[in-house]
Motif scaffolding. Structure first.
Motif, PDB file in Angstrom:
ATOM      1  N   THR A 129       0.780  -1.354   0.046  1.00  0.00           N
ATOM      2  CA  THR A 129       0.033   0.049  -0.200  1.00  0.00           C
ATOM      3  C   THR A 129       0.735   1.216  -0.064  1.00  0.00           C
ATOM      4  N   VAL A 175      -6.512  -0.300  -6.601  1.00  0.00           N
ATOM      5  CA  VAL A 175      -5.719   0.867  -6.631  1.00  0.00           C
ATOM      6  C   VAL A 175      -5.932   1.544  -7.956  1.00  0.00           C
ATOM      7  N   ASP A 210      -6.464   4.904 -10.719  1.00  0.00           N
ATOM      8  CA  ASP A 210      -6.375   6.420 -10.828  1.00  0.00           C
ATOM      9  C   ASP A 210      -6.943   6.827 -12.166  1.00  0.00           C
ATOM     10  N   ALA A 270       1.879   1.729  -3.381  1.00  0.00           N
ATOM     11  CA  ALA A 270       0.916   2.226  -4.500  1.00  0.00           C
ATOM     12  C   ALA A 270       0.566   3.649  -4.084  1.00  0.00           C
ATOM     13  N   GLU A 271       0.529   3.902  -2.697  1.00  0.00           N
ATOM     14  CA  GLU A 271       0.056   5.612  -2.587  1.00  0.00           C
ATOM     15  C   GLU A 271       1.091   6.254  -2.980  1.00  0.00           C
ATOM     16  N   LEU A 292       0.698   7.046  -6.564  1.00  0.00           N
ATOM     17  CA  LEU A 292      -0.635   7.944  -6.817  1.00  0.00           C
ATOM     18  C   LEU A 292      -0.104   9.349  -6.403  1.00  0.00           C
ATOM     19  N   ILE A 319      -7.623   4.142  -2.972  1.00  0.00           N
ATOM     20  CA  ILE A 319      -7.312   2.682  -2.685  1.00  0.00           C
ATOM     21  C   ILE A 319      -8.507   2.016  -1.853  1.00  0.00           C
ATOM     22  N   ARG A 358      -5.138   0.513 -13.194  1.00  0.00           N
ATOM     23  CA  ARG A 358      -5.846  -0.005 -12.172  1.00  0.00           C
ATOM     24  C   ARG A 358      -4.836  -1.188 -11.771  1.00  0.00           C
TER      25      ARG A 358
END
Length: 312
Positions: free
Chosen positions: A203, A233, A235, A206-207, A210, A220, A290
């Motif tokens: 995570t 996840v 965007d 992933a963040e 973003l 998320i 995604r």
């Protein structure tokens, strides 16, 4: 695959948390012999040259050896110091700083503040010390929690838990907050620590993607049931032109500004895939990306909630 406390901590800590603030420094008027004495007295192999809190260069043991060999050991350091110095930022993720240490093979890296001032040095020893201190703190908290929970067992993971997190683009100081919050949520619902750690690392990566690589952030979405943790996840752009290239370590489209903040050495997708039990990526240029991730719960944990319908 099991992830240790150390791996988890490395992803959470910032560089300033692992640096030495009390550093022996020289000025440009010091001679190389002066610096040689500093090295001998303090048993160090490099001395930053600093004036008015600004890093001007560094003198290493190799510089001293050359000065002794060629007879200019009494010259001021300004003429012989290394002026092109590799530095790191105080807010850099510790993972990025460790990557620079590994890539360059240097024993130390000067740390600069956001204003460009010299504030310390980071070394392998200072990183190890910071990790040990943080481990000791966390273990102490775990012991306190164990005492508090001794009267009641941690409940099994219930079905139907759902969380959504909005991640704004460009908010670099917020990197890691979602992964910490999600880890706490999973812990409170009885998800085993090893799964918590893998989810937290994935995570975090992933963040960070973003925050760095999107124009408007993303979201998320997390679902927990008796068998697994599912994460989506998503965007809305700009998309990844070549997902195969993006899966390679170190590949990145981050700008120089982002890199100067200590981010963007790579998209983090290889780390995410390594952590997850299931990994799928779909990206279209101009439309977004995604990620679908799956983290399986151990069978003994899943069984605590009773058999799941439709489980084969």
């Amino acid at each position: 695959m099991e992830f240790s406390f150390v791996q988890e901590l490395i992803h959470k800590l910032k560089t300033f948390q692992a640096m030495r603030e009390e550093v022996v420094t020289a000025t440009t008027s010091c001679t190389l012999r002066d610096v040689q004495g500093m090295m001998r007295q303090h048993r160090i192999s490099g001395v930053p040259v600093v004036e008015d809190e600004h890093l001007l260069g560094i003198v290493t043991i190799e510089d001293i050896l050359r000065a002794l060999e060629h007879g200019y050991i009494d010259d001021p350091v300004r003429g012989w110091m290394t002026k092109q110095v590799v530095t790191v930022g105080e807010r850099w993720p510790l993972t990025e700083t460790m990557s620079v240490l590994d890539r360059t093979g240097y024993g130390r890296l000067p740390v600069l503040s956001a204003e460009g001032k010299f504030i310390g040095l980071v070394t392998s020893d200072s990183i190890l010390h910071a990790l040990l201190v943080e481990l000791e703190r966390l273990l102490g908290k775990d012991e306190e929690r164990a005492v508090a929970e001794s009267a009641a067992a941690v409940p099994p993971p219930p079905a139907g838990q759902h969380w959504e997190f909005e991640i704004p683009a460009g908010d670099y100081d917020a990197a890691g907050l979602t992964s910490v919050r999600l880890k706490r949520e999973l812990a409170s619902h009885g998800v085993p620590p090893e799964v918590q750690r893998r989810v937290a690392i994935a995570t975090y990566e992933a963040e960070a993607n973003l925050i760095i690589h999107t124009t408007s952030g993303g979201r998320i979405v997390v679902d927990l049931d008796e068998r697994m943790v599912r994460i989506v996840v998503q965007d809305d752009g700009p998309g990844i032109e070549d997902t195969e290239m993006a899966m390679r370590h170190g590949w990145s489209t981050a700008s120089d500004l982002v890199r100067s903040l200590g981010f963007g050495a790579g998209l983090g997708l290889p780390n995410i895939r390594k952590c997850a039990d299931g990994f799928q990526i779909h990206s279209e240029m101009g439309r977004g990306t995604r990620l679908d991730l799956r983290f399986d719960l151990p069978e003994d944990t899943a069984g605590q909630s009773g058999p799941a319908e439709g489980k084969k």
